[in-house]
Write a protein that holds these residues in place. Sequence first.
Motif, PDB file in Angstrom:
ATOM      1  N   PHE A 147      -2.761   6.415  17.457  1.00  0.00           N
ATOM      2  CA  PHE A 147      -2.700   5.551  16.276  1.00  0.00           C
ATOM      3  C   PHE A 147      -4.031   5.659  15.547  1.00  0.00           C
ATOM      4  O   PHE A 147      -5.084   5.495  16.158  1.00  0.00           O
ATOM      5  CB  PHE A 147      -2.468   4.094  16.672  1.00  0.00           C
ATOM      6  N   ILE A 148      -3.983   5.912  14.243  1.00  0.00           N
ATOM      7  CA  ILE A 148      -5.179   5.924  13.407  1.00  0.00           C
ATOM      8  C   ILE A 148      -5.005   4.804  12.389  1.00  0.00           C
ATOM      9  O   ILE A 148      -4.330   4.986  11.375  1.00  0.00           O
ATOM     10  CB  ILE A 148      -5.391   7.280  12.703  1.00  0.00           C
ATOM     11  N   PRO A 149      -5.584   3.617  12.658  1.00  0.00           N
ATOM     12  CA  PRO A 149      -5.407   2.493  11.734  1.00  0.00           C
ATOM     13  C   PRO A 149      -6.274   2.643  10.496  1.00  0.00           C
ATOM     14  O   PRO A 149      -7.203   3.443  10.449  1.00  0.00           O
ATOM     15  CB  PRO A 149      -5.844   1.289  12.578  1.00  0.00           C
ATOM     16  N   GLY A 150      -5.967   1.829   9.498  1.00  0.00           N
ATOM     17  CA  GLY A 150      -6.728   1.803   8.258  1.00  0.00           C
ATOM     18  C   GLY A 150      -5.785   1.778   7.082  1.00  0.00           C
ATOM     19  O   GLY A 150      -4.661   2.261   7.170  1.00  0.00           O
ATOM     20  N   CYS A 151      -6.225   1.190   5.998  1.00  0.00           N
ATOM     21  CA  CYS A 151      -5.373   1.099   4.814  1.00  0.00           C
ATOM     22  C   CYS A 151      -6.158   1.540   3.584  1.00  0.00           C
ATOM     23  O   CYS A 151      -6.667   0.699   2.846  1.00  0.00           O
ATOM     24  CB  CYS A 151      -4.847  -0.307   4.634  1.00  0.00           C
ATOM     25  N   PRO A 152      -6.218   2.823   3.356  1.00  0.00           N
ATOM     26  CA  PRO A 152      -5.878   3.944   4.221  1.00  0.00           C
ATOM     27  C   PRO A 152      -7.064   4.299   5.113  1.00  0.00           C
ATOM     28  O   PRO A 152      -8.200   3.939   4.808  1.00  0.00           O
ATOM     29  CB  PRO A 152      -5.592   5.069   3.233  1.00  0.00           C
ATOM     30  N   PRO A 153      -6.818   5.048   6.185  1.00  0.00           N
ATOM     31  CA  PRO A 153      -7.946   5.518   6.990  1.00  0.00           C
ATOM     32  C   PRO A 153      -8.751   6.554   6.201  1.00  0.00           C
ATOM     33  O   PRO A 153      -8.186   7.280   5.390  1.00  0.00           O
ATOM     34  CB  PRO A 153      -7.284   6.148   8.214  1.00  0.00           C
ATOM     35  N   THR A 154     -10.031   6.609   6.456  1.00  0.00           N
ATOM     36  CA  THR A 154     -10.876   7.574   5.746  1.00  0.00           C
ATOM     37  C   THR A 154     -10.633   8.975   6.308  1.00  0.00           C
ATOM     38  O   THR A 154     -10.166   9.116   7.443  1.00  0.00           O
ATOM     39  CB  THR A 154     -12.367   7.224   5.906  1.00  0.00           C
ATOM     40  N   PRO A 155     -10.958  10.003   5.542  1.00  0.00           N
ATOM     41  CA  PRO A 155     -10.825  11.366   6.074  1.00  0.00           C
ATOM     42  C   PRO A 155     -11.609  11.556   7.374  1.00  0.00           C
ATOM     43  O   PRO A 155     -11.145  12.230   8.281  1.00  0.00           O
ATOM     44  CB  PRO A 155     -11.364  12.249   4.950  1.00  0.00           C
TER      45      PRO A 155
END
Length: 178
Positions: A147-155
Amino acid sequence: MVWKTTLGHILGKATPPTAADPARAAEMRARVVAAGSARLGRSLAIRHVAAGSCNGCELELRATQNMVHDLTQYGFTFTPSPRHADILLITGVAGRNMVEAARQARAAMPEPVLVVACGDCAVDGGVFKGSPAIAGGAEAITAIDLFIPGCPPTPAQIVQGLLALIEAHSFPPKKPRR
Protein backbone atom coordinates in the motif's frame (compact mmCIF):
# COMPACT_ATOMS: atom_id res chain seq x y z
CA MET A 1 9.72 28.19 -10.67
CA VAL A 2 7.47 25.37 -11.84
CA TRP A 3 4.56 24.47 -9.57
CA LYS A 4 3.20 21.00 -9.10
CA THR A 5 -0.38 20.60 -10.29
CA THR A 6 -2.38 18.60 -7.79
CA LEU A 7 -5.84 18.71 -6.28
CA GLY A 8 -4.38 21.14 -3.73
CA HIS A 9 -3.31 23.43 -6.56
CA ILE A 10 -6.79 23.39 -8.05
CA LEU A 11 -8.28 24.24 -4.65
CA GLY A 12 -5.82 27.10 -4.17
CA LYS A 13 -3.41 25.30 -1.84
CA ALA A 14 -0.43 24.97 -4.18
CA THR A 15 2.89 23.80 -2.81
CA PRO A 16 6.25 24.18 -4.52
CA PRO A 17 7.79 20.97 -5.86
CA THR A 18 10.52 19.30 -3.88
CA ALA A 19 13.98 19.71 -5.34
CA ALA A 20 15.76 16.65 -6.67
CA ASP A 21 18.16 15.24 -4.12
CA PRO A 22 21.16 13.57 -5.81
CA ALA A 23 22.22 11.91 -2.55
CA ARG A 24 18.77 10.33 -2.15
CA ALA A 25 18.79 9.10 -5.74
CA ALA A 26 22.26 7.59 -5.24
CA GLU A 27 21.06 5.89 -2.04
CA MET A 28 18.03 4.39 -3.82
CA ARG A 29 20.26 3.23 -6.70
CA ALA A 30 22.56 1.55 -4.16
CA ARG A 31 19.55 -0.23 -2.63
CA VAL A 32 18.67 -1.73 -6.01
CA VAL A 33 22.27 -2.87 -6.54
CA ALA A 34 22.23 -4.38 -3.02
CA ALA A 35 19.03 -6.26 -3.87
CA GLY A 36 21.13 -7.93 -6.55
CA SER A 37 20.46 -9.25 -9.99
CA ALA A 38 19.21 -12.51 -8.46
CA ARG A 39 16.11 -10.67 -7.33
CA LEU A 40 15.62 -8.57 -10.42
CA GLY A 41 17.29 -10.69 -13.08
CA ARG A 42 15.98 -8.14 -15.52
CA SER A 43 13.80 -5.06 -15.44
CA LEU A 44 10.39 -5.40 -13.84
CA ALA A 45 7.37 -4.41 -15.89
CA ILE A 46 4.46 -2.56 -14.29
CA ARG A 47 0.89 -2.76 -15.57
CA HIS A 48 -1.10 0.23 -14.33
CA VAL A 49 -4.88 0.01 -13.95
CA ALA A 50 -6.82 3.19 -13.16
CA ALA A 51 -9.86 1.84 -11.35
CA GLY A 52 -11.86 5.05 -11.07
CA SER A 53 -9.61 7.87 -9.91
CA CYS A 54 -9.45 11.65 -10.17
CA ASN A 55 -6.12 11.30 -12.07
CA GLY A 56 -4.10 12.92 -9.26
CA CYS A 57 -2.27 9.63 -8.64
CA GLU A 58 -1.78 9.15 -12.36
CA LEU A 59 -0.10 12.57 -12.65
CA GLU A 60 2.31 11.68 -9.87
CA LEU A 61 2.83 8.20 -11.31
CA ARG A 62 3.78 9.72 -14.66
CA ALA A 63 6.17 12.07 -12.85
CA THR A 64 8.12 8.99 -11.75
CA GLN A 65 9.21 8.72 -15.38
CA ASN A 66 10.60 12.23 -15.71
CA MET A 67 14.28 13.09 -15.53
CA VAL A 68 14.09 13.99 -11.83
CA HIS A 69 12.82 10.62 -10.57
CA ASP A 70 13.55 8.37 -13.61
CA LEU A 71 11.97 5.10 -12.51
CA THR A 72 13.75 3.22 -15.31
CA GLN A 73 17.15 3.72 -13.65
CA TYR A 74 15.93 1.41 -10.88
CA GLY A 75 14.89 -1.34 -13.29
CA PHE A 76 11.16 -0.59 -13.64
CA THR A 77 9.26 -0.06 -16.89
CA PHE A 78 5.58 0.34 -17.72
CA THR A 79 3.89 -2.05 -20.11
CA PRO A 80 0.49 -1.81 -21.79
CA SER A 81 0.07 -5.59 -21.72
CA PRO A 82 -0.71 -7.51 -18.53
CA ARG A 83 0.88 -10.59 -20.12
CA HIS A 84 4.30 -8.92 -19.89
CA ALA A 85 3.87 -7.44 -16.42
CA ASP A 86 5.38 -8.44 -13.08
CA ILE A 87 3.62 -5.81 -10.97
CA LEU A 88 -0.02 -4.71 -11.09
CA LEU A 89 -0.34 -1.12 -9.85
CA ILE A 90 -3.91 -0.04 -9.08
CA THR A 91 -4.99 3.57 -8.56
CA GLY A 92 -8.49 4.81 -7.82
CA VAL A 93 -11.46 3.82 -5.70
CA ALA A 94 -12.17 0.47 -7.38
CA GLY A 95 -15.38 1.70 -8.95
CA ARG A 96 -17.90 -1.09 -9.41
CA ASN A 97 -17.59 -0.72 -13.20
CA MET A 98 -13.80 -1.28 -13.07
CA VAL A 99 -13.60 -4.27 -10.71
CA GLU A 100 -13.99 -6.91 -13.42
CA ALA A 101 -11.52 -5.19 -15.77
CA ALA A 102 -8.88 -5.07 -13.01
CA ARG A 103 -9.51 -8.73 -12.13
CA GLN A 104 -9.08 -9.71 -15.78
CA ALA A 105 -5.79 -7.79 -15.96
CA ARG A 106 -4.59 -9.62 -12.84
CA ALA A 107 -5.69 -13.00 -14.22
CA ALA A 108 -3.79 -12.38 -17.48
CA MET A 109 -0.50 -11.79 -15.66
CA PRO A 110 1.98 -14.70 -15.38
CA GLU A 111 3.10 -15.70 -11.88
CA PRO A 112 4.74 -14.45 -9.72
CA VAL A 113 2.80 -11.18 -9.54
CA LEU A 114 2.95 -8.42 -6.97
CA VAL A 115 0.03 -6.03 -6.56
CA VAL A 116 0.38 -2.41 -5.41
CA ALA A 117 -2.42 -0.09 -4.27
CA CYS A 118 -1.28 3.48 -4.96
CA GLY A 119 -3.08 6.43 -3.34
CA ASP A 120 -5.60 6.78 -0.53
CA CYS A 121 -8.52 5.85 -2.80
CA ALA A 122 -6.88 2.55 -3.79
CA VAL A 123 -5.88 1.84 -0.19
CA ASP A 124 -9.39 2.03 1.32
CA GLY A 125 -11.69 4.16 -0.84
CA GLY A 126 -10.27 7.46 0.42
CA VAL A 127 -12.79 10.27 0.77
CA PHE A 128 -15.31 8.14 -1.13
CA LYS A 129 -15.26 5.34 1.46
CA GLY A 130 -18.77 4.02 2.06
CA SER A 131 -20.17 5.14 -1.29
CA PRO A 132 -22.38 2.54 -2.99
CA ALA A 133 -20.66 3.34 -6.31
CA ILE A 134 -17.32 1.87 -5.21
CA ALA A 135 -16.13 -1.53 -4.11
CA GLY A 136 -13.97 0.02 -1.37
CA GLY A 137 -10.38 0.11 -2.58
CA ALA A 138 -8.08 -2.26 -4.41
CA GLU A 139 -8.42 -5.02 -1.79
CA ALA A 140 -11.96 -5.54 -3.08
CA ILE A 141 -10.36 -6.60 -6.38
CA THR A 142 -7.40 -8.76 -5.32
CA ALA A 143 -4.91 -9.31 -2.51
CA ILE A 144 -2.49 -6.40 -2.13
CA ASP A 145 1.25 -6.76 -1.48
CA LEU A 146 2.04 -3.06 -0.97
CA PHE A 147 0.00 0.00 0.00
CA ILE A 148 1.34 3.44 -0.95
CA PRO A 149 -0.87 5.99 0.85
CA GLY A 150 -1.20 9.65 -0.03
CA CYS A 151 -3.61 11.92 -1.83
CA PRO A 152 -1.78 11.73 -4.14
CA PRO A 153 1.48 10.09 -3.11
CA THR A 154 4.58 11.93 -4.31
CA PRO A 155 6.76 10.43 -7.04
CA ALA A 156 9.48 9.86 -4.42
CA GLN A 157 7.04 7.89 -2.23
CA ILE A 158 6.03 5.76 -5.22
CA VAL A 159 9.66 5.05 -6.16
CA GLN A 160 10.59 4.22 -2.56
CA GLY A 161 7.57 1.93 -2.23
CA LEU A 162 8.48 0.02 -5.39
CA LEU A 163 12.09 -0.31 -4.25
CA ALA A 164 10.95 -1.64 -0.87
CA LEU A 165 8.76 -4.12 -2.73
CA ILE A 166 11.67 -5.62 -4.69
CA GLU A 167 13.83 -5.70 -1.58
CA ALA A 168 11.18 -7.65 0.27
CA HIS A 169 10.38 -10.17 -2.49
CA SER A 170 12.53 -12.46 -4.52
CA PHE A 171 11.72 -12.75 -8.20
CA PRO A 172 12.77 -16.04 -9.76
CA PRO A 173 13.32 -15.79 -13.52
CA LYS A 174 10.12 -16.33 -15.48
CA LYS A 175 9.89 -19.26 -17.84
CA PRO A 176 9.62 -18.18 -21.47
CA ARG A 177 6.22 -18.69 -23.08
CA ARG A 178 5.98 -21.04 -25.99
